[in-house]
Design a protein around this motif. Structure first.
Motif, PDB file in Angstrom:
ATOM      1  N   PRO A   1      25.106  44.339  39.899  1.00  0.00           N
ATOM      2  CA  PRO A   1      25.496  43.539  40.997  1.00  0.00           C
ATOM      3  C   PRO A   1      24.577  43.300  42.305  1.00  0.00           C
ATOM      4  O   PRO A   1      24.609  42.781  42.913  1.00  0.00           O
ATOM      5  CB  PRO A   1      26.541  43.488  41.948  1.00  0.00           C
ATOM      6  CG  PRO A   1      26.836  45.742  41.379  1.00  0.00           C
ATOM      7  CD  PRO A   1      25.868  45.852  40.484  1.00  0.00           C
ATOM      8  N   TYR A   2      23.637  43.984  42.660  1.00  0.00           N
ATOM      9  CA  TYR A   2      21.910  43.692  43.292  1.00  0.00           C
ATOM     10  C   TYR A   2      21.349  43.037  42.770  1.00  0.00           C
ATOM     11  O   TYR A   2      20.709  41.757  43.104  1.00  0.00           O
ATOM     12  CB  TYR A   2      21.946  45.511  43.706  1.00  0.00           C
ATOM     13  CG  TYR A   2      22.431  46.130  44.311  1.00  0.00           C
ATOM     14  CD1 TYR A   2      23.581  45.900  45.018  1.00  0.00           C
ATOM     15  CD2 TYR A   2      23.053  47.122  42.792  1.00  0.00           C
ATOM     16  CE1 TYR A   2      24.413  46.704  45.595  1.00  0.00           C
ATOM     17  CE2 TYR A   2      23.982  47.851  43.707  1.00  0.00           C
ATOM     18  CZ  TYR A   2      24.919  47.513  45.442  1.00  0.00           C
ATOM     19  OH  TYR A   2      25.928  48.464  45.359  1.00  0.00           O
TER      20      TYR A   2
ATOM     21  N   GLN B   1      38.657  42.185  53.375  1.00  0.00           N
ATOM     22  CA  GLN B   1      38.069  41.255  52.130  1.00  0.00           C
ATOM     23  C   GLN B   1      38.473  40.331  52.951  1.00  0.00           C
ATOM     24  O   GLN B   1      37.737  39.115  52.973  1.00  0.00           O
ATOM     25  CB  GLN B   1      39.248  41.155  50.950  1.00  0.00           C
ATOM     26  CG  GLN B   1      38.915  42.808  49.875  1.00  0.00           C
ATOM     27  CD  GLN B   1      37.511  42.277  49.731  1.00  0.00           C
ATOM     28  OE1 GLN B   1      36.691  41.689  49.336  1.00  0.00           O
ATOM     29  NE2 GLN B   1      37.151  43.270  48.518  1.00  0.00           N
TER      30      GLN B   1
ATOM     31  N   LEU C   1      38.604  47.156  42.919  1.00  0.00           N
ATOM     32  CA  LEU C   1      37.270  47.223  43.479  1.00  0.00           C
ATOM     33  C   LEU C   1      36.225  46.648  44.818  1.00  0.00           C
ATOM     34  O   LEU C   1      36.748  46.482  45.355  1.00  0.00           O
ATOM     35  CB  LEU C   1      36.097  47.249  42.392  1.00  0.00           C
ATOM     36  CG  LEU C   1      35.687  48.489  41.690  1.00  0.00           C
ATOM     37  CD1 LEU C   1      35.118  47.881  39.887  1.00  0.00           C
ATOM     38  CD2 LEU C   1      35.507  49.403  42.029  1.00  0.00           C
ATOM     39  N   CYS C   2      37.183  44.714  44.279  1.00  0.00           N
ATOM     40  CA  CYS C   2      36.319  43.858  44.817  1.00  0.00           C
ATOM     41  C   CYS C   2      37.849  42.997  45.603  1.00  0.00           C
ATOM     42  O   CYS C   2      37.815  41.832  46.465  1.00  0.00           O
ATOM     43  CB  CYS C   2      35.689  43.128  44.556  1.00  0.00           C
ATOM     44  SG  CYS C   2      36.460  42.245  43.067  1.00  0.00           S
ATOM     45  N   GLY C   3      39.151  43.692  45.128  1.00  0.00           N
ATOM     46  CA  GLY C   3      40.063  43.020  46.182  1.00  0.00           C
ATOM     47  C   GLY C   3      41.115  42.423  45.240  1.00  0.00           C
ATOM     48  O   GLY C   3      41.795  41.133  46.109  1.00  0.00           O
ATOM     49  N   ASP C   4      40.468  41.033  44.268  1.00  0.00           N
ATOM     50  CA  ASP C   4      41.353  40.433  43.890  1.00  0.00           C
ATOM     51  C   ASP C   4      42.560  40.432  43.054  1.00  0.00           C
ATOM     52  O   ASP C   4      42.580  41.583  41.900  1.00  0.00           O
ATOM     53  CB  ASP C   4      40.504  39.565  42.356  1.00  0.00           C
ATOM     54  CG  ASP C   4      39.219  38.644  43.032  1.00  0.00           C
ATOM     55  OD1 ASP C   4      39.560  38.426  44.231  1.00  0.00           O
ATOM     56  OD2 ASP C   4      38.555  39.063  42.283  1.00  0.00           O
TER      57      ASP C   4
ATOM     58  N   GLU D   1      30.033  53.276  42.449  1.00  0.00           N
ATOM     59  CA  GLU D   1      30.617  52.155  43.397  1.00  0.00           C
ATOM     60  C   GLU D   1      31.363  51.604  42.663  1.00  0.00           C
ATOM     61  O   GLU D   1      32.719  51.059  42.608  1.00  0.00           O
ATOM     62  CB  GLU D   1      30.695  52.447  44.462  1.00  0.00           C
ATOM     63  CG  GLU D   1      30.096  53.951  45.499  1.00  0.00           C
ATOM     64  CD  GLU D   1      29.659  53.491  46.963  1.00  0.00           C
ATOM     65  OE1 GLU D   1      30.588  53.427  47.593  1.00  0.00           O
ATOM     66  OE2 GLU D   1      28.669  53.789  46.771  1.00  0.00           O
TER      67      GLU D   1
ATOM     68  N   GLY E   1      28.540  39.716  47.297  1.00  0.00           N
ATOM     69  CA  GLY E   1      27.667  40.276  45.883  1.00  0.00           C
ATOM     70  C   GLY E   1      27.881  41.848  46.032  1.00  0.00           C
ATOM     71  O   GLY E   1      27.030  42.231  44.538  1.00  0.00           O
TER      72      GLY E   1
ATOM     73  N   CYS F   1      16.315  48.065  38.651  1.00  0.00           N
ATOM     74  CA  CYS F   1      16.353  47.984  40.029  1.00  0.00           C
ATOM     75  C   CYS F   1      17.046  49.798  40.737  1.00  0.00           C
ATOM     76  O   CYS F   1      16.464  50.222  41.827  1.00  0.00           O
ATOM     77  CB  CYS F   1      16.812  47.295  40.925  1.00  0.00           C
ATOM     78  SG  CYS F   1      18.794  47.398  41.160  1.00  0.00           S
TER      79      CYS F   1
ATOM     80  N   CYS G   1      34.799  40.576  38.369  1.00  0.00           N
ATOM     81  CA  CYS G   1      36.502  41.130  38.884  1.00  0.00           C
ATOM     82  C   CYS G   1      37.007  39.708  38.868  1.00  0.00           C
ATOM     83  O   CYS G   1      38.325  40.008  39.959  1.00  0.00           O
ATOM     84  CB  CYS G   1      35.439  41.579  40.325  1.00  0.00           C
ATOM     85  SG  CYS G   1      34.140  40.297  41.031  1.00  0.00           S
TER      86      CYS G   1
ATOM     87  N   ASN H   1      28.569  37.805  37.801  1.00  0.00           N
ATOM     88  CA  ASN H   1      29.028  38.723  38.457  1.00  0.00           C
ATOM     89  C   ASN H   1      30.460  38.011  39.085  1.00  0.00           C
ATOM     90  O   ASN H   1      30.838  39.507  39.110  1.00  0.00           O
ATOM     91  CB  ASN H   1      28.584  39.138  40.213  1.00  0.00           C
ATOM     92  CG  ASN H   1      27.024  40.065  40.132  1.00  0.00           C
ATOM     93  OD1 ASN H   1      26.918  40.799  38.607  1.00  0.00           O
ATOM     94  ND2 ASN H   1      25.850  39.255  40.883  1.00  0.00           N
TER      95      ASN H   1
ATOM     96  N   LEU I   1      30.327  43.620  45.177  1.00  0.00           N
ATOM     97  CA  LEU I   1      31.128  44.598  44.715  1.00  0.00           C
ATOM     98  C   LEU I   1      32.359  45.378  45.797  1.00  0.00           C
ATOM     99  O   LEU I   1      32.859  46.030  44.463  1.00  0.00           O
ATOM    100  CB  LEU I   1      30.722  44.627  42.918  1.00  0.00           C
ATOM    101  CG  LEU I   1      30.053  43.252  42.598  1.00  0.00           C
ATOM    102  CD1 LEU I   1      30.279  44.137  40.538  1.00  0.00           C
ATOM    103  CD2 LEU I   1      30.521  42.433  42.086  1.00  0.00           C
TER     104      LEU I   1
END
Lengths: 393, 170
Positions: free
Chosen positions: B146-147, A348, B32-35, B168, A329, B162, B102, B98, A331
């Motif tokens: 995301p948190y 990943q 960012l998350c690699g997809d 990032e 989570g 929060c 992505c 989330n 990201l």
């Protein structure tokens, strides 16, 4: 379908002895250990009995050095914030490593917003902190060094004894986050030389929601929770007595069986690592060959993503953990895996496999078969794999 | 955490593969998350005669790709061009917030593949694709921390709820 648990470092199941102790505790209708009447005294005796068991597991000089908390996260927050704030008049600098758990990193960040300076020491490609780097990072203003005992993503064990020699000499408080180590490797706070050590009961077959902080006698630490004088005035609030009694029972069992459990899981880990190359290619082993938890293997499966792997293995009946950004989570790629030099795509595809005392050789073999199928399926649909194999996939 | 439809498509993804000598190819990737997703099209009579995908990504990324290919298959191009990421997420009975951020890039890959087909058809040469760097909120989607999962302002550097650092994550 029976699920094979290969995710013990996320939580270890309650031992039968622990369940029995907790059920008995419920039936005994304990009063508040802080109460001074007879019923309170009875509860206090049970509490201190559990404290002694946990203190023995860590080889504390005195059971009073154990403060019970709500778990590893609270312990770490207590240690980092409590020690920094209690010693702030000496200086406002703390040293951590760049592979710490977020409990440490975010506690340090909170301190930064309160005027502390934080130095984050890098690790080598195998995930180890160099004690010399810590020596260089400390200044006359440093009041706390916090380096984890073992890393939850790679299993790498840090040279805490060597770091402790330095911090003792300089009279700097040393905390180690040992949440992933207590219950997996023998722990001796006196031999380690630490001032503060965080642990969680569900790492050693006790209940989740219970943990503790070892505070070496004489160490200046502010309470995180203020209020009553429970836990020798170090942690206010009525204790979670039933959970703590469970933790005590878990500590006794762990102390009695740990060598045999470690020996068993190490054999499974070796079997997995030996047979892995025959099952899958293009895999990076992140686990330190020498200094690592005996039960943990961290793998990065190239060209595929960890959450997909985890979900497919779940369908095959195996519970594992992944460190992919999607699954956590966050990201973004894990800060631990990028710290040891993995590129983002490889990070990943990271799985963390952690064995427990009840796993068998057959579990390992069946897991490798399932992993082989899963990796083949996912690589077949991966554009990265196609590119890497020049379109022949 | 995923809907039954997402898990069903994840477990049995439709139209996985590559079309050799495809008429159009679209590739998107989120750094960012690699997809990453690649869509291959076979076009006949301005209609999607065949569609295949390859995806590197999490469970929802694979389910999105699978659902998208089912939605696009057989459609006239004019109709396929109207498929949005939101349509795909809705057909999957929703995605975790989330993941909208992505992994919901299937329609982008489809649109790029159609554009690629039309460019080839019309003899246009286009510079290397910039949209690969695009982020979900540039399409009007909402942004979430995301948190803590609280909706955040687009491009915010920290979460109002929060106080997490979002530099990032963006």
């Amino acid at each position: 379908m029976k699920i094979i648990n290969l995710d013990h470092n996320s939580s270890r199941p309650l031992l039968p002895e622990v369940k029995a102790a907790m059920v008995t505790a419920i039936e005994r209708d304990y009063h508040n250990p802080a109460s001074q009447h007879q019923e309170g005294e009875r509860a206090a005796a049970a509490l201190e009995d559990a404290r002694e068991s946990v203190a023995r597991l860590l080889n504390c000089a005195n059971p009073k050095e154990i403060v019970f908390t709500s778990g590893g996260t609270e312990s770490v927050n207590h240690a980092v914030k409590g020690a920094a704030l209690a010693n702030a008049e000496k200086g406002k600098h703390i040293v951590i490593s760049n592979i710490e758990h977020n409990a440490v990193i975010r506690s340090a960040r909170r301190l930064q917003s309160m005027g502390f300076k934080v130095t984050s020491v890098p690790v080598d490609a195998q995930g180890r902190v160099d004690p010399q780097a810590v020596a260089k990072a400390v200044t006359g203003e440093t009041v706390l060094v916090s380096i984890m005992h073992s890393n939850n993503e790679t299993g790498t064990i840090q040279p805490i004894e060597e770091i402790a020699r330095l911090t003792r000499e300089k009279k700097i408080v040393l905390h180690t986050d040992a949440v992933d180590s207590v219950g997996v490797v023998p722990m001796d706070v006196q031999a380690l030389g630490v001032d503060l050590l965080s642990f969680a009961a569900n790492s050693f077959h006790g209940p989740a929601g219970v943990g503790g902080l070892y505070i070496r006698r004489g160490t200046r630490v502010f309470p995180l929770l203020e209020g009553g004088v429970q836990e020798h005035n170090k942690r206010a609030g009525s204790e979670n007595l039933i959970g703590i009694i469970g933790a005590g029972a878990a500590a006794r069992e762990t102390l009695a069986h740990l060598p045999q459990w470690s020996h068993h899981t190490l054999a499974l880990k070796r079997r997995l690592l030996d047979r892995l190359p025959a099952a899958v290619d293009e895999v990076i082993v992140n686990t330190h060959p020498e200094h690592s938890l005996p039960n943990l293997v961290s793998l990065s499966l190239r060209y595929i993503e960890g959450e997909s792997v985890m979900l497919m293995l779940d369908d095959e009946g195996f519970a594992v953990s992944t460190r992919s950004a999607c699954a956590t989570g966050s990201l973004r790629a894990s800060h631990v895996l990028t710290a040891i030099g993995l590129d983002h795509a490889d990070a990943q595809g990271t799985l963390v496999i952690s064995f427990g005392k009840d796993n068998t050789e057959e579990d390992v073999d069946r897991f490798l078969e399932a992993l082989r199928r899963t990796v083949a399926t996912l690589r077949n649909m991966s554009p990265l794999y196609r590119k890497a194999t020049n379109g022949s996939a | 955490m995923y809907s039954k439809t997402v898990m069903e498509h994840f477990r049995n993804p439709r139209n996985v593969g590559v079309i050799e000598d495809a008429d159009g190819v679209g590739e998107v990737g989120n750094p960012l998350c690699g997809d990453m997703m690649t869509i291959y099209l076979r076009i006949a009579d301005e209609r999607i005669a065949d569609i295949k995908f390859q995806t590197f990504g999490c469970g929802s990324a694979i389910a999105v790709s699978s659902m998208l290919t089912e939605m696009a298959k057989g459609k006239p191009l004019a109709e396929a061009k109207r498929i949005t990421n939101r349509d795909v997420a809705a057909a999957l009975e929703g995605l975790p917030k989330n993941k909208l951020h992505c992994s919901n890039l299937g329609a982008d890959a489809l649109q790029l593949a159609i554009q690629n087909y039309e460019d080839r058809r019309d003899g246009r040469v286009r510079p290397a694709a910039v949209p690969a760097e695009k982020h979900a909120h540039e399409h009007g989607d909402k942004c979430y921390c995301p948190y803590c999962d609280v909706e955040t302002k687009k491009g915010a550097t920290s979460c109002d709820a929060c106080h997490a650092d979002l530099l990032e994550a963006h």
